[in-house]
Each structure stands twice: as C-alpha cells, then as structure tokens.
Design a protein around this motif. Structure first.
Motif, PDB file in Angstrom:
ATOM      1  N   MET A   1       0.894  -1.057  -0.048  1.00 24.36           N
ATOM      2  CA  MET A   1      -0.071  -0.015  -0.099  1.00 24.36           C
ATOM      3  C   MET A   1       0.973   1.104   0.102  1.00 24.36           C
ATOM      4  SD  MET A   1      -3.076   0.946   2.785  1.00 24.36           S
ATOM      5  CE  MET A   1      -3.931  -0.549   2.406  1.00 24.36           C
ATOM      6  N   THR A   2       0.632   2.132  -0.786  1.00 22.61           N
ATOM      7  CA  THR A   2       1.108   3.330  -0.787  1.00 22.61           C
ATOM      8  C   THR A   2       0.847   4.301   0.620  1.00 22.61           C
ATOM      9  OG1 THR A   2      -0.371   4.756  -2.222  1.00 22.61           O
ATOM     10  CG2 THR A   2       1.096   3.338  -3.560  1.00 22.61           C
ATOM     11  N   PRO A   3       1.640   5.222   0.626  1.00 21.28           N
ATOM     12  CA  PRO A   3       1.305   6.255   1.705  1.00 21.28           C
ATOM     13  C   PRO A   3       0.044   7.106   1.327  1.00 21.28           C
ATOM     14  CG  PRO A   3       3.813   6.417   1.462  1.00 21.28           C
ATOM     15  CD  PRO A   3       3.237   5.627   0.381  1.00 21.28           C
ATOM     16  N   GLU A   4      -0.219   7.314   0.286  1.00 15.45           N
ATOM     17  CA  GLU A   4      -1.002   8.030  -0.134  1.00 15.45           C
ATOM     18  C   GLU A   4      -2.485   7.001   0.077  1.00 15.45           C
ATOM     19  OE1 GLU A   4       2.166   9.766  -1.767  1.00 15.45           O
ATOM     20  OE2 GLU A   4       1.312   7.639  -1.986  1.00 15.45           O
ATOM     21  N   ARG A   5      -2.514   5.901  -0.396  1.00 12.70           N
ATOM     22  CA  ARG A   5      -3.681   4.844  -0.283  1.00 12.70           C
ATOM     23  C   ARG A   5      -3.785   4.930   1.261  1.00 12.70           C
ATOM     24  NH1 ARG A   5      -7.786   3.014   0.592  1.00 12.70           N
ATOM     25  NH2 ARG A   5      -8.880   1.319  -0.436  1.00 12.70           N
TER      26      ARG A   5
ATOM     27  N   PHE B   1      -7.293   4.692   3.455  1.00 13.11           N
ATOM     28  CA  PHE B   1      -7.827   3.219   4.142  1.00 13.11           C
ATOM     29  C   PHE B   1      -7.786   3.123   5.797  1.00 13.11           C
ATOM     30  CE2 PHE B   1      -5.070  -0.059   6.626  1.00 13.11           C
ATOM     31  CZ  PHE B   1      -6.237  -1.146   6.509  1.00 13.11           C
ATOM     32  N   ALA B   2      -6.838   4.129   6.480  1.00 10.94           N
ATOM     33  CA  ALA B   2      -6.845   3.956   7.774  1.00 10.94           C
ATOM     34  C   ALA B   2      -8.335   4.505   8.200  1.00 10.94           C
ATOM     35  CB  ALA B   2      -5.801   4.757   8.376  1.00 10.94           C
TER      36      ALA B   2
ATOM     37  N   PRO C   1       1.034   2.756  15.514  1.00 10.15           N
ATOM     38  CA  PRO C   1       1.412   4.005  16.219  1.00 10.15           C
ATOM     39  C   PRO C   1       2.537   4.978  15.252  1.00 10.15           C
ATOM     40  CG  PRO C   1       2.844   2.450  16.599  1.00 10.15           C
ATOM     41  CD  PRO C   1       1.644   1.681  15.919  1.00 10.15           C
ATOM     42  N   ASP C   2       3.013   4.328  13.967  1.00  4.16           N
ATOM     43  CA  ASP C   2       3.721   5.306  13.135  1.00  4.16           C
ATOM     44  C   ASP C   2       3.010   5.047  11.740  1.00  4.16           C
ATOM     45  OD1 ASP C   2       5.631   6.264  14.921  1.00  4.16           O
ATOM     46  OD2 ASP C   2       6.642   4.008  15.044  1.00  4.16           O
ATOM     47  N   GLY C   3       1.732   4.991  11.635  1.00  7.72           N
ATOM     48  CA  GLY C   3       1.192   4.816  10.352  1.00  7.72           C
ATOM     49  C   GLY C   3       1.698   3.782   9.639  1.00  7.72           C
ATOM     50  N   ILE C   4       1.703   3.898   8.237  1.00 13.10           N
ATOM     51  CA  ILE C   4       2.044   2.912   7.526  1.00 13.10           C
ATOM     52  C   ILE C   4       3.540   2.367   7.694  1.00 13.10           C
ATOM     53  CG2 ILE C   4       3.179   4.309   5.584  1.00 13.10           C
ATOM     54  CD1 ILE C   4       1.513   2.546   3.532  1.00 13.10           C
ATOM     55  N   ALA C   5       4.310   3.228   8.360  1.00 17.17           N
ATOM     56  CA  ALA C   5       5.465   2.828   8.674  1.00 17.17           C
ATOM     57  C   ALA C   5       5.909   2.047  10.054  1.00 17.17           C
ATOM     58  CB  ALA C   5       6.577   3.928   8.771  1.00 17.17           C
ATOM     59  N   SER C   6       4.688   1.669  10.696  1.00 19.82           N
ATOM     60  CA  SER C   6       4.809   1.048  11.994  1.00 19.82           C
ATOM     61  C   SER C   6       5.501  -0.406  11.756  1.00 19.82           C
ATOM     62  CB  SER C   6       3.016   0.821  12.408  1.00 19.82           C
ATOM     63  OG  SER C   6       2.662   2.117  12.678  1.00 19.82           O
ATOM     64  N   ALA C   7       6.237  -0.636  12.679  1.00 19.12           N
ATOM     65  CA  ALA C   7       6.829  -1.947  12.590  1.00 19.12           C
ATOM     66  C   ALA C   7       5.982  -3.148  12.722  1.00 19.12           C
ATOM     67  CB  ALA C   7       7.796  -2.085  13.777  1.00 19.12           C
ATOM     68  N   GLY C   8       6.121  -4.080  11.927  1.00 19.78           N
ATOM     69  CA  GLY C   8       5.373  -5.356  12.035  1.00 19.78           C
ATOM     70  C   GLY C   8       4.110  -5.396  11.494  1.00 19.78           C
TER      71      GLY C   8
ATOM     72  N   VAL D   1      -2.784  -3.643  -1.107  1.00 20.52           N
ATOM     73  CA  VAL D   1      -3.845  -3.602  -1.956  1.00 20.52           C
ATOM     74  C   VAL D   1      -3.880  -4.626  -2.915  1.00 20.52           C
ATOM     75  CG1 VAL D   1      -4.108  -0.813  -2.000  1.00 20.52           C
ATOM     76  CG2 VAL D   1      -2.676  -1.996  -3.787  1.00 20.52           C
ATOM     77  N   ALA D   2      -5.011  -5.120  -3.135  1.00 18.31           N
ATOM     78  CA  ALA D   2      -5.244  -6.424  -4.037  1.00 18.31           C
ATOM     79  C   ALA D   2      -5.756  -5.774  -5.266  1.00 18.31           C
ATOM     80  CB  ALA D   2      -6.295  -7.460  -3.212  1.00 18.31           C
ATOM     81  N   GLU D   3      -5.076  -6.261  -6.435  1.00 18.77           N
ATOM     82  CA  GLU D   3      -5.600  -5.906  -7.829  1.00 18.77           C
ATOM     83  C   GLU D   3      -5.804  -7.181  -8.632  1.00 18.77           C
ATOM     84  OE1 GLU D   3      -2.506  -3.250  -9.402  1.00 18.77           O
ATOM     85  OE2 GLU D   3      -2.869  -1.638  -8.083  1.00 18.77           O
ATOM     86  N   VAL D   4      -6.616  -6.682  -9.538  1.00 23.78           N
ATOM     87  CA  VAL D   4      -7.221  -7.587 -10.876  1.00 23.78           C
ATOM     88  C   VAL D   4      -7.007  -6.822 -11.966  1.00 23.78           C
ATOM     89  CG1 VAL D   4      -8.852  -9.197 -12.023  1.00 23.78           C
ATOM     90  CG2 VAL D   4      -8.605  -9.098  -9.384  1.00 23.78           C
ATOM     91  N   ASP D   5      -6.015  -7.117 -12.981  1.00 28.39           N
ATOM     92  CA  ASP D   5      -5.819  -6.479 -14.185  1.00 28.39           C
ATOM     93  C   ASP D   5      -5.638  -4.912 -14.006  1.00 28.39           C
ATOM     94  OD1 ASP D   5      -6.169  -8.653 -15.680  1.00 28.39           O
ATOM     95  OD2 ASP D   5      -8.319  -8.510 -15.824  1.00 28.39           O
ATOM     96  N   GLY D   6      -4.902  -4.733 -13.041  1.00 28.25           N
ATOM     97  CA  GLY D   6      -4.552  -3.376 -12.369  1.00 28.25           C
ATOM     98  C   GLY D   6      -5.615  -2.377 -11.847  1.00 28.25           C
ATOM     99  N   VAL D   7      -6.645  -3.071 -11.720  1.00 27.37           N
ATOM    100  CA  VAL D   7      -7.847  -2.330 -10.854  1.00 27.37           C
ATOM    101  C   VAL D   7      -8.028  -2.770  -9.331  1.00 27.37           C
ATOM    102  CG1 VAL D   7     -10.181  -1.881 -10.695  1.00 27.37           C
ATOM    103  CG2 VAL D   7      -9.118  -2.308 -13.057  1.00 27.37           C
ATOM    104  N   GLU D   8      -7.997  -1.874  -8.527  1.00 27.84           N
ATOM    105  CA  GLU D   8      -7.988  -2.570  -7.076  1.00 27.84           C
ATOM    106  C   GLU D   8      -9.231  -2.934  -6.851  1.00 27.84           C
ATOM    107  OE1 GLU D   8      -8.286  -0.296  -2.665  1.00 27.84           O
ATOM    108  OE2 GLU D   8      -6.687   0.598  -4.030  1.00 27.84           O
TER     109      GLU D   8
END
Length: 312
Positions: free
Chosen positions: A165-169, A173-174, A209-216, A221-228
């Motif tokens: 998952m990207t930081p933007e997504r 999501f959160a 606690p550290d957002g997407i960078a949280s340890a562990g 995102v799951a995609e099919v033919d490039g579509v989430e």
C-alpha cells in the motif's frame, strides 16, 4: 433445586487463584490458542490486570455456585458497558442441565440487580463445560478467534495481485478501516456507537502508532488487471517463539464482491504470510459474518475461542 451465588470467602482466595491460573493456562494450551510459555505469560498479565487488588478488586466479583448447600463451582464476573462478563466459569462437579439452567437464572438476577442487560462468556474450543452452558440457552456467537496452522501450500494460481500500500492510499484506508471496525463492534452487540468509536480508534493507534511505517505491520492493495479490488492488512506476531501472521483487516470493495475475490485474497494473505516467515496465520471474525466464517472454515481455519452474548 435452587442454585445460589455467594461471595468467595477470603480464606479461599489463594487456592482459587492458583487453581484458576492453572485452568486458564491449560485452556489456552489445550485449545491451541497459545503455546509454550506464551500461555503462562498471557495469563499472568491478564490476572495481574484483572485482579490488581486481589479479592478486593472493585471491577471483579468472584462467587461460589451452590445448590442446596452443595458447592458446585465458582464463577468470576465483571460488568462493563452494560454487559456482565463471565470471566471464568469453573465447575467443581459435573453439572446437570437443571443446574446449568439454575446458574443462568442466578446470573440473570445478578445482572438485573447491577442494571446490565447482556451476559457474555468466552469459551475456548477445549472447554466442553463452557460450551455446554452456552448451548441451547439463547446465547449467540458474537465473535470467533480462528487459526490455520501450518500454513498450507496451495497449487491454485493467484487470482489477485497484492502490492504494498502506498502512503497516499493509506490515509483513506486507515479512516475507512477504523470506521468499519467501529460499525462491526456495534453490530456485534458489545458496544454502543460512542464506545465503539473509542475502542476502534484505540486499537488503530495501538497497531499503527507510526502509520504505514509501523513496525510489524504489512499493508497491501489487491488488484485484478491493474484495478484495485480490495485491501489486506497483516500484523506480524510470534506464536511459541515462531513468526505468526494475523489478519487485521481484509476487505473486498463493494463493487467487486460476489466474484470470488474474498477467497483469492485469503490465499494471497497466506502466500504473503509465508514470505514473511510465518508458519501460522490467525484472524478474528464477528459472529454475524456468516459468509466469512464459512469461507475461513472451508480453507481449514479452526475455531480457537468463541465469545457468546445473551440479551436479557
């Protein structure tokens, strides 16, 4: 036949505590919920938090179960958010159905006296007596803890592609995940909308606690033919000193449901768990989500612990 509840005498507390500690550890071992020293550590932490002041802890009540002067066992209860929690139910003798019914009647009376309108009990898969008490008395499954061990190798070709998952997504999501979990807590019957929002936020902060960078924490995102088509969140744990993956969130987008993507994403979760070194994978599912329960059981997940809820 009249089942009665009475406060545990103070001179019996030490024996009760030692017996209860051993029982709680054994239930976790026998069910496979925890293994090795994990069970001992978890139970000791639990008892320390729940009984910080021993028998005088104001948030816990330990009662004996008696029938015409005969001691049948003990029940440890706590009340919170309008729910009477049976923290532990231990029979000293094998009860009959009348005695189980009598205990429920006594608990109903206790609940009414303390202005709570629901009774909850968590039952491990190895707790036959707990299951017998919950069966046929109006209890409904509120939530289930499940486990797949070992993680199997499946020959099916991947139907979805999972990508980090990207930081933007992550931002959207959160917010959506926290709101959806709060809604599920309300639907399970265990929380008011206000309390559910607080609990959902607490768990989100605890896990991330550290957002997407949280340890562990591994988010995809799951995609099919490039579509989430969905999102997947795995939290890495340990189980008996070995890596263990836990499915914290898995969601198929509303417009992509009923196409088999839920199963495909669970298989993807297994593949990612193995890549992360996990030998087992666990999850929590709410009792109202019958379709998800059927899916998980069809994949080999087994029930470790079920929490039942009775509205009174």
């Amino acid at each position: 036949m009249t089942v009665q509840l009475a406060p545990l005498p103070s001179d019996r507390y030490d024996d009760w505590f030692a017996t209860t500690r051993a029982r709680l550890i054994a239930l976790r071992h026998d069910s496979g919920s925890l293994v090795g020293e994990d069970a001992d550590a978890a139970v000791d932490q639990f008892l320390g938090e729940m009984l910080a002041q021993g028998l005088e802890t104001p948030t816990s009540v330990i009662l004996t179960i008696d029938d015409d002067g005969r001691r049948l066992g003990t029940v440890w209860i706590a009340a919170n958010n309008g729910i009477l929690f049976l923290v532990d139910l231990a029979w000293a003798v094998a009860p009959d159905e009348g005695q189980r019914d009598g205990l429920l009647a006594a608990l109903r009376s206790f609940a009414a006296d303390h202005r709570v309108d629901r009774i909850s009990i968590a039952v491990f898969s190895s707790d036959a007596e707990g299951q017998a008490f919950a069966a046929g008395r109006g209890f409904e499954v509120a939530s289930i803890q499940m486990l797949l061990e070992p993680v199997p190798h499946r020959d099916a070709a991947p139907e979805v592609t999972v990508l980090p998952m990207t930081p933007e997504r992550f931002t959207s999501f959160a917010a959506a995940s926290e709101a959806a979990f709060a809604d599920d807590l309300v639907a399970s019957g265990r929380y008011s909308p206000e309390d559910a929002a607080v609990e959902s936020h607490r768990q989100m902060v605890q896990e991330l606690p550290d957002g997407i960078a949280s340890a562990g924490q591994e988010l995809f995102v799951a995609e099919v033919d490039g579509v989430e088509v969905g999102v997947l969140w795995l939290g890495m744990r340990t189980r008996g000193g070995r890596p263990h993956a836990f499915v914290l969130d898995i969601e198929v987008g509303a417009e992509h449901r009923r196409r088999g993507y839920g199963r495909a994403m669970m298989l993807a979760a297994e593949r990612e768990a193995v890549c992360l070194g996990a030998e087992s994978i666990g999850l929590h599912v709410f009792g109202f989500n019958a379709a998800a329960i059927r899916l998980y059981e069809s994949l080999g997940y087994r029930r470790l612990e079920e929490r039942f809820l009775l509205s009174i």
